[in-house]
Design a protein around this motif. Structure first.
Motif, PDB file in Angstrom:
ATOM      1  N   SER A   1       0.796  -0.990  -0.454  1.00 26.55           N
ATOM      2  CA  SER A   1      -0.050   0.215  -0.119  1.00 26.55           C
ATOM      3  C   SER A   1       0.831   1.075   0.521  1.00 26.55           C
ATOM      4  N   GLY A   2       1.346   1.263   0.396  1.00 31.18           N
ATOM      5  CA  GLY A   2       3.134   2.816   0.583  1.00 31.18           C
ATOM      6  C   GLY A   2       3.175   2.881   1.696  1.00 31.18           C
ATOM      7  N   HIS A   3       2.236   2.665   2.538  1.00 31.56           N
ATOM      8  CA  HIS A   3       1.358   3.012   3.250  1.00 31.56           C
ATOM      9  C   HIS A   3       3.604   3.020   5.378  1.00 31.56           C
ATOM     10  N   GLY A   4       3.656   1.440   4.952  1.00 30.68           N
ATOM     11  CA  GLY A   4       5.037   0.929   5.653  1.00 30.68           C
ATOM     12  C   GLY A   4       5.133   0.349   6.798  1.00 30.68           C
ATOM     13  N   HIS A   5       4.383  -1.284   6.290  1.00 27.45           N
ATOM     14  CA  HIS A   5       5.717  -1.912   7.642  1.00 27.45           C
ATOM     15  C   HIS A   5       5.450  -3.116   7.338  1.00 27.45           C
ATOM     16  N   LEU A   6       5.952  -4.069   8.072  1.00 31.21           N
ATOM     17  CA  LEU A   6       6.476  -5.456   8.104  1.00 31.21           C
ATOM     18  C   LEU A   6       5.776  -6.889   8.053  1.00 31.21           C
ATOM     19  N   SER A   7       6.211  -7.880   8.247  1.00 31.43           N
ATOM     20  CA  SER A   7       4.948  -8.692   7.986  1.00 31.43           C
ATOM     21  C   SER A   7       6.567  -9.366   8.409  1.00 31.43           C
ATOM     22  N   SER A   8       6.103 -10.713   9.171  1.00 32.45           N
ATOM     23  CA  SER A   8       7.256 -11.597   9.746  1.00 32.45           C
ATOM     24  C   SER A   8       8.310 -11.656   8.462  1.00 32.45           C
TER      25      SER A   8
END
Length: 252
Positions: free
Chosen positions: A191-198
């Motif tokens: 999305s471009g929001h900026g979070h990581l998956s594990s």
């Protein structure tokens, strides 16, 4: 060096669990990394052991909301300590404090003057708290977010704040003893929001050559979901992978 999580959730508290907040204890300093909602209550149980600085990674409410009540707690104790915030944040904090005036005790409205020495930092800067060195690096998030590397006594911890996948993260975490990484998502953020998956967090730890990975900033309080993230990260990163556990110290 020891890590004591005070909260580990993305967004708002749930089921009695607080949002992001982590005490890092070195031989010479105790530093709070982020102050999401619920962390002030948790921190109040540990203030008698001292607090030397607060570092805020970015200005989203789940990382900064409790900095005002923490300041008022410090006012009651007659303490003043450095508060590291992103450049431009001081004006935001002043507006925040002004929303809740105490006209009969005006000093209670001055937490960001009397309880804190507000230090606006910029990406790439280096600061010192006691014998601990704080190094910052701009990561990838919807709000300007800096990861931080805390080094003291030959040990090091890197905390992501919030970030999407970026080469700046393994660079900041190069050779760190511990990477404390958010893992909000099950899959890589598009999305471009900026979070990581594990998996993203594990790849960053692997590419950095980190000694261990601690996962945090979960989307919900379900222990089964946390364990799912731990197992998935362990498929990628060969070192120890653990889940940030509130009020449980981890020796680094």
């Amino acid at each position: 060096m020891r890590l004591l999580p005070l909260g580990r959730l993305a967004g708002m508290p749930a089921d009695g669990q607080a949002s992001s907040g982590y005490l890092v204890e070195t031989g010479s300093a105790r530093i709070l990394l982020d102050a999401g909602p619920g962390t002030a209550v948790q921190l109040s149980r540990h203030l008698d052991d001292g607090l030397d600085a607060v570092f805020v990674s970015h200005l989203h409410t789940d990382h900064v909301l409790d900095v005002l009540p923490i300041g008022k707690m410090l006012l009651r104790r007659g303490e003043r300590l450095p508060l590291f915030v992103p450049a431009g944040a001081r004006a935001v904090l002043d507006r925040y404090a002004a929303l809740f005036p105490v006209v009969t005790h005006p000093d209670l409205d001055r937490a960001f003057d009397l309880a804190f020495e507000v230090i606006e930092y910029r990406p790439g800067e280096v600061h010192h708290v006691g014998a601990a060195t704080l190094r910052t690096a701009l990561l990838r998030h919807a709000a300007p977010n800096c990861g931080i590397r805390v080094e003291a006594g030959g040990r090091s911890l890197v905390y992501t704040g919030d970030t999407g996948v970026t080469p700046a993260l393994p660079e900041l975490a190069r050779g760190a003893d511990v990477l404390l990484a958010e893992c909000t998502l099950r899959e890589t953020d598009t999305s471009g929001h900026g979070h990581l998956s594990s998996r993203d967090a594990a790849e960053a730890a692997r590419d950095a050559g980190a000694g261990a990975l601690v996962l945090t900033h979960f989307a919900g309080p379900d222990p089964a979901e946390h364990e799912w993230h731990r197992r998935r990260a362990a498929e990628v990163f060969a070192g120890p992978v653990t889940i940030a556990t509130v009020d449980q110290r981890e020796v680094l």
